[in-house]
Design an enzyme around this catalytic site. Structure first.
Site, short mmCIF file in Angstrom:
data_model
loop_
_atom_site.label_atom_id
_atom_site.label_comp_id
_atom_site.label_asym_id
_atom_site.label_seq_id
_atom_site.Cartn_x
_atom_site.Cartn_y
_atom_site.Cartn_z
N GLU A 1 0.82 -1.22 0.00
CA GLU A 1 0.00 0.00 0.00
C GLU A 1 0.86 1.28 0.00
OE1 GLU A 1 -2.92 -0.45 -0.71
OE2 GLU A 1 -3.75 -2.19 0.32
N HIS B 1 -2.78 2.41 8.23
CA HIS B 1 -3.92 1.67 7.66
C HIS B 1 -4.14 0.42 8.49
CE1 HIS B 1 -6.42 -0.67 4.99
NE2 HIS B 1 -5.47 -1.56 4.79
N HIS C 1 -7.52 -2.73 9.77
CA HIS C 1 -8.81 -3.36 9.48
C HIS C 1 -9.64 -3.45 10.77
CE1 HIS C 1 -6.41 -5.77 6.16
NE2 HIS C 1 -6.53 -4.49 5.86
N GLU D 1 -17.56 12.73 22.26
CA GLU D 1 -16.31 13.39 21.87
C GLU D 1 -15.88 13.17 20.43
OE1 GLU D 1 -13.47 12.98 25.06
OE2 GLU D 1 -14.98 13.71 26.45
N HIS E 1 -13.13 -3.00 3.62
CA HIS E 1 -11.69 -3.29 3.76
C HIS E 1 -11.11 -2.75 5.07
CE1 HIS E 1 -7.51 -3.57 1.73
NE2 HIS E 1 -7.35 -3.36 3.01
P1 13P Z 1 0.74 -5.40 3.13
O1 13P Z 1 1.07 -6.72 3.82
O2 13P Z 1 1.32 -5.34 1.74
O3 13P Z 1 1.13 -4.22 3.98
O4 13P Z 1 -0.83 -5.35 2.92
C1 13P Z 1 -1.72 -5.45 4.01
C2 13P Z 1 -3.00 -4.77 3.77
O5 13P Z 1 -3.70 -4.44 4.72
C3 13P Z 1 -3.41 -4.48 2.37
O6 13P Z 1 -4.45 -3.55 2.34
ZN ZN Z 2 -5.65 -3.57 4.20
#
Ligand code: 13P
Ligand code: ZN
Length: 272
Positions: free
Chosen positions: A118, A141, A143, A171, A212
């Site tokens: 990413e 980033h 999940h 808040e 995602h």
């Molecule tokens: P990477 O292992 O390449 O960092 O990817 C993980 C991920 O969350 C892809 O969106």
């Molecule tokens: Zn991801």
């Protein structure tokens, strides 16, 4: 001058602690998630010889505004749960080369690995955030479970999504007055999702990738972490109450009172 031990560098230890916390919270199963953290050259120079490039890795996109900038980034396919204990395999320190399209590896990815898939979304987001906040240093980033769940059952409109999250705890509007941008499902790891994310990052520090995960940006790892944590907490309240009859809510007028009390300006177009 003798270089200090990189394993004692605060930015390495902060990355170890942050990835461990994110894993512990269930935001980063398997190799899920990635972090990039902009480092001042002077800080890197305390630990590494800046002339010693281990490898040159093409990035596949142009990051000209970041030429000469240093980042510590998580590796592709690497598990957040493993960073603490083996940062040299799971993390890398890169510098964007003169051509803007090559990453010079100065440390890490010791098993021959490379930066997160990413990287386009990360570096393009850094460019966007720096254009509106010169102090921004982190893009993260992950999940988060409830945020992800919410994207299956809530309309993916940026204003509606933001309004719902703001209502989920008092808040929220104070922590993310800039709201969250929402992108529809897109193919991850591509320059296209990177460009779309970066475009959103000119308006907000949080970008939801439907079905995602989430992107968060901040001046420090703590700030970006706290932002993700607050968005995920709001999504958790939403998911706990989504199937139930809601009889109380935080009103727009109450959010306006919070804005005055905390001297923040909620993103326009959301409160009535
Ligand atoms: P990477 O292992 O390449 O960092 O990817 C993980 C991920 O969350 C892809 O969106
Ligand atoms: Zn991801």
């Amino acid at each position: 001058m003798k270089k200090k031990d990189i394993f004692t560098a605060p930015f390495v230890q902060e990355m170890e602690d942050t990835t461990a916390n994110m894993y512990r919270l269930g935001w980063d199963e398997r190799n899920g998630g990635n972090i990039s953290y902009l480092l001042p050259e002077e800080e890197v120079a305390e630990y590494l010889d800046l002339h010693e490039v281990i490898r040159r890795i093409p990035t596949g996109f142009d990051a000209k505004p970041l030429i000469g900038k240093y980042f510590i980034v998580t590796g592709t396919g690497k598990y957040f749960k493993n960073v603490k204990g083996d940062p040299e395999t799971n993390l890398g320190i890169i510098r964007i080369a003169e051509d803007g399209t090559t990453a010079e590896l100065l440390w890490g990815f010791a098993d021959g690995g490379r930066f997160t898939s990413e990287l386009p979304a990360h570096l393009m987001s850094h460019i966007s955030r720096l254009s509106v906040d010169p102090e921004n240093r982190v893009v993260m980033h992950c999940h988060p479970t409830n945020l992800l769940a919410m994207t299956y059952v809530h309309p993916l409109d940026t204003n509606e999504f933001t309004h719902t999250l703001w209502q989920m705890s008092t808040e929220c509007v104070v922590v993310f007055p800039d709201g969250v941008e929402v992108l529809p499902w897109m193919l991850c790891g591509t320059n296209a999702i990177g460009e779309a994310t970066a475009e959103c990052m000119t308006r907000a520090r949080s970008v939801v990738w439907a079905l995602h995960g989430l992107y968060g940006a901040g001046k420090t790892l703590d700030e970006a972490f706290g932002l993700v944590e607050t968005v995920e907490k709001a999504a958790t309240i939403y998911m706990l109450t989504a199937g139930l009859k809601r009889i109380n809510t935080i009103t727009d007028d109450q959010m306006k009172q919070l804005a005055v009390r905390f001297s923040i300006t909620p993103r326009a177009g959301i409160l009535k």
